[in-house]
Design a protein around this motif. Structure first.
Motif, mmCIF file in Angstrom:
data_model
loop_
_atom_site.group_PDB
_atom_site.id
_atom_site.type_symbol
_atom_site.label_atom_id
_atom_site.label_comp_id
_atom_site.label_asym_id
_atom_site.label_seq_id
_atom_site.Cartn_x
_atom_site.Cartn_y
_atom_site.Cartn_z
ATOM 1 N N GLN A 94 0.851 -1.351 0.007
ATOM 2 C CA GLN A 94 0.085 0.005 0.109
ATOM 3 C C GLN A 94 0.801 1.185 0.038
ATOM 4 O O GLN A 94 0.408 2.407 -0.564
ATOM 5 N N LEU A 95 1.940 1.258 0.798
ATOM 6 C CA LEU A 95 2.920 2.355 0.695
ATOM 7 C C LEU A 95 3.398 2.484 -0.610
ATOM 8 O O LEU A 95 3.449 3.639 -1.093
ATOM 9 N N TYR A 96 3.985 1.485 -1.392
ATOM 10 C CA TYR A 96 4.366 1.584 -2.624
ATOM 11 C C TYR A 96 2.963 2.135 -3.601
ATOM 12 O O TYR A 96 3.634 2.925 -4.382
ATOM 13 N N GLU A 97 2.192 1.524 -3.509
ATOM 14 C CA GLU A 97 0.925 2.303 -4.247
ATOM 15 C C GLU A 97 0.653 3.612 -4.051
ATOM 16 O O GLU A 97 0.628 4.334 -4.862
ATOM 17 N N GLN A 98 0.800 3.884 -2.754
ATOM 18 C CA GLN A 98 0.668 5.375 -2.324
ATOM 19 C C GLN A 98 1.437 6.177 -3.155
ATOM 20 O O GLN A 98 1.256 7.287 -3.757
ATOM 21 N N GLN A 139 2.135 9.671 -9.819
ATOM 22 C CA GLN A 139 1.210 9.939 -10.997
ATOM 23 C C GLN A 139 0.445 11.167 -10.801
ATOM 24 O O GLN A 139 0.435 11.841 -12.018
ATOM 25 N N ARG A 140 -0.019 11.481 -9.621
ATOM 26 C CA ARG A 140 -0.618 12.825 -9.270
ATOM 27 C C ARG A 140 0.475 13.879 -9.756
ATOM 28 O O ARG A 140 -0.222 14.902 -10.511
ATOM 29 N N GLU A 141 1.571 13.876 -9.307
ATOM 30 C CA GLU A 141 2.476 14.924 -9.492
ATOM 31 C C GLU A 141 2.900 15.122 -11.012
ATOM 32 O O GLU A 141 3.399 16.271 -11.508
ATOM 33 N N ARG A 142 2.976 13.698 -11.486
ATOM 34 C CA ARG A 142 3.251 13.796 -12.931
ATOM 35 C C ARG A 142 2.258 14.511 -13.924
ATOM 36 O O ARG A 142 2.526 15.438 -14.644
ATOM 37 N N ALA A 174 -6.417 17.534 -7.382
ATOM 38 C CA ALA A 174 -5.071 17.863 -7.525
ATOM 39 C C ALA A 174 -5.030 18.581 -9.021
ATOM 40 O O ALA A 174 -4.679 19.680 -9.170
ATOM 41 N N VAL A 175 -5.863 17.803 -10.238
ATOM 42 C CA VAL A 175 -5.919 18.531 -11.243
ATOM 43 C C VAL A 175 -6.625 19.548 -11.447
ATOM 44 O O VAL A 175 -6.466 20.454 -12.093
#
Length: 690
Positions: A182-186, A192-195, A356-357
């Protein structure tokens, strides 16, 4: 905590591992190693289900997440040995578990003994009547998420304590693996959000074309969230310029479609819906009124829409996530994410990414409006705007020049007066120290002579000698004179720095080899560089027209700063890099030499970087520094040589001073003609700190 079960007879197993702690440990390690073989959450859970089903010979094994807030469960993994059973992946109501629902919601261990009187589940999507034995083991994930391992098998007995303990041991290790996944997925989803946000930010910086920004943004967001439709609706703001395309230009393009104030990106399996979009629909009106996010898992169950809404039926929308695109000042647009192929329960990650977007789009739209306003005003009064801009620049330059001139004039007078007033008395002190020293030596010789001539003085004189302690007076007087001499020399050096600050000594400019100046400075400082490695990276440089004495003083000050910074780290090997190269100025297209002096010291804290060129600013102890070194450096490089001095520093990564000087001086100020000018960060010409 577990649900209490009736006392049951122990069922015998033929499996030897259950009775062998060594075999149990080996099995546990094998299963845990396989579970931890991946950081993908789905792979971790499926591996756990497969391993447990094979080990315990289960007819069915599932893993589901329990969502207490929505009173639902989601079956995410399964292993079916019963070929006649249909897959159960998907969402189910928690109430389907009957009387056990409350225990599941609380995260308790749930066991089915297999006796008819204790079967209180009733009809359940997970448990069939043909299976007499089942066990539900809770598994905790990150952020208090709750999951269950569901084990079902045909048996007339019950779960043995050893089996339950073994499953709980696997569940404990599975919890660790789930938290890691879950931490890796987070982190992956955060990246992805930042990208996506960074891509939108980059597009905004490249262009203020709102159509390009919006169509690309919703296309990227639709693909990232795997939704069927993504629409952005520009809210018409009173007094704002119209940034949308005209109706005549509303030809559809793949993958984005547009209409006045509307932009849509949709999956190829679904046609565009912007022509049927109701800009005054119930959800739109609700968002405009409340300016809050709307999360709808099933539009048929939302009272604001209902199952008979014509617009949603035509667009085949089954789930919707609606996010306002707004700042504190205004609502600029509304972002719609619609799922048409299935009912979708929007996760927090879905909502965070959409938010975020939306936040970044709000900034982009706001900037586009501001840009459009500026262009509109410029078109209406281009000549007037140019005149006002030129006038404003002239006023600012004049104001900065007057303030700086007055400030530096007063500072120069104060420094010159202070140097003059202090220099006279300190000259008296410094000049009289040798005479005092000579007189003291004479007195010492006289005392020695008396002692030799009269080795047995009267008792009164001997008592006086012991009370005065002549030997101590002689020793201490020498130390006092040494202190006076050091202090006077220190004051003289300060006065010399003040004089250099207010008016540099007269000198002539000439063509010199910069490398020779650097090497001569290093030679002077060789005693301080014994434990410092100096790395030279000299480029091919022409002879430079400059004031060599003043430029060497700049090298001296910068190198001393680097050495003193390295001395604050006694346990670390110090290194100073000297780099020179010939570059071209992008503004004036003239040749410049660049001299970089870098160290691997502790760096300069960001809060004091804007002050380092201020006169008298120092971080050293009182008496250790005057705070004029960098001020004089900046004055010499920028004002006298028409160059630039930049300090680049990051805490813990060292500091680099970069000097850029023209190869040939143009309208340079000679030292005799130059008043002391140290520019603070808020002045017209300021030091560059990065």
């Amino acid at each position: 905590m577990s649900v209490s079960l009736p006392s049951l007879p122990v069922r015998e197993l033929s499996d030897n591992w259950l009775h062998s702690p060594q075999e149990q440990s080996a099995l546990l390690r094998r299963i845990v190693d396989r579970i931890r073989g991946s950081l993908e959450l789905k792979v971790v859970l499926q591996t756990a289900v497969d391993e447990i089903a094979a080990l315990l010979n289960l007819q069915r094994c599932y893993f589901f997440w329990c969502f207490e807030d929505t009173q639902r469960v989601q079956v995410v993994c399964e292993q079916l040995l019963d070929d006649g059973r249909s897959p159960l992946l998907g969402y189910y109501a928690l109430a389907d578990f009957g009387l056990w629902a409350e225990a599941i919601a609380r995260g308790q261990l749930v066991g089915q003994p297999g006796t008819p009187e204790s079967r209180s589940w009733g009809a359940s999507p997970l448990l069939g009547e043909s299976l007499a034995d089942y066990l539900l083991v809770p598994v905790r994930g990150q952020d208090s998420s709750l999951g269950y391992l569901v084990c079902l098998r045909e048996s007339s007995g019950c779960w043995l304590p050893g089996e339950v303990a073994f499953l709980q041991a696997i569940a404990q290790q599975l919890e660790i693996a789930i938290q890691h996944a879950q931490l890796y997925e987070q982190v992956h989803k955060q990246a992805q959000r930042e990208r996506i946000v960074n891509q939108i930010t980059s597009q905004t910086r490249q262009s203020f074309d709102l159509e390009t920004i919006l169509t690309q943004a919703i296309g990227q967001l639709r693909q990232a969230l795997a939704v069927d439709r993504c629409i952005v609706h520009l809210v018409e703001l009173e007094g704002e310029p119209d940034l949308s395309v005209n109706d005549d230009d509303s030809t559809a393009q793949d993958p984005a479609f547009r209409r006045k104030h509307l932009y849509e990106s949709c999956h190829p399996d679904f046609p565009a819906s912007v022509e049927d979009f109701d800009t005054h629909g119930p959800i739109t009106q609700w968002v405009v009124q409340h300016r809050r996010r709307v999360v709808i898992a099933n539009v048929d169950q939302d009272e604001r829409i209902g199952p008979d809404n014509e617009e949603y039926c035509k667009a085949q929308i089954r789930s919707s996530l609606v996010v306002p695109v707004q700042t504190r000042e205004a609502l600029y647009a509304i972002l719609y994410l619609n799922q048409c192929s299935r009912v979708r329960f929007w996760s927090m990650n879905d909502q965070k990414l959409a938010q975020a977007v939306a936040d970044q789009l709000a900034v982009s739209i706001q900037q586009a409006y501001l840009y459009a306003q500026i262009r509109q005003q410029a078109a209406e009064s281009a000549a007037q705007a140019a005149h006002l801009k030129a006038t404003l620049q002239e006023l600012r330059a004049t104001q900065a020049q007057l303030i700086q001139s007055e400030k530096m004039s007063g500072l120069g007078r104060m420094v010159a007066g202070l140097a003059h007033e202090v220099n006279n008395p300190i000259t008296f002190i410094y000049g009289n120290v040798p005479y005092i020293d000579a007189y003291l030596q004479d007195l010492v010789q006289l005392v020695k002579g008396y002692r030799e001539a009269c080795p047995n003085p009267p008792l009164a004189l001997r008592a006086l000698e012991e009370e005065v302690d002549v030997d101590f007076l002689v020793r201490d007087s020498q130390q006092i004179l040494t202190s006076i001499r050091i202090g006077a020399e220190r004051i003289r050096q300060i006065i010399l720095s003040l004089r250099n600050f207010s008016r540099l000594d007269e000198s002539h400019r000439k063509l010199v080899n910069v490398h020779e100046g650097l090497e001569s400075t290093l030679c002077i400082l060789r005693d301080r560089l014994e434990r410092v490695e100096v790395v030279r990276q000299y480029g091919e440089l022409p002879r430079v027209e400059c004031y060599p004495k003043q430029l060497n003083q700049v090298f001296m000050n910068l190198l001393m700063n680097a050495i003193e910074a390295l001395e604050t780290q006694p346990g670390r090997s110090g290194q100073i890099d000297l780099r020179t190269e010939l570059v071209m100025s992008p503004e004036s297209h003239r040749a410049l030499i660049r001299i970089a002096i870098a160290d691997n010291g502790p760096g300069i804290p960001p809060d004091i970087q804007p002050k380092i060129f201020d006169p008298f600013f120092t971080t050293k102890e009182i008496g250790q520094g005057t705070g004029l070194g960098l001020a004089i450096c900046y004055q010499t490089v920028v004002t006298q040589h028409r160059g630039s001095l930049t300090i680049q520093s990051l805490p813990g990564q060292g500091t680099e001073a970069i000097i850029e000087l023209p190869v040939r001086l143009v309208q340079a100020i000679a030292p005799r003609q130059m008043e002391a000018q140290i520019c603070c960060p808020d002045a017209a010409v300021s030091a560059q700190i990065s």
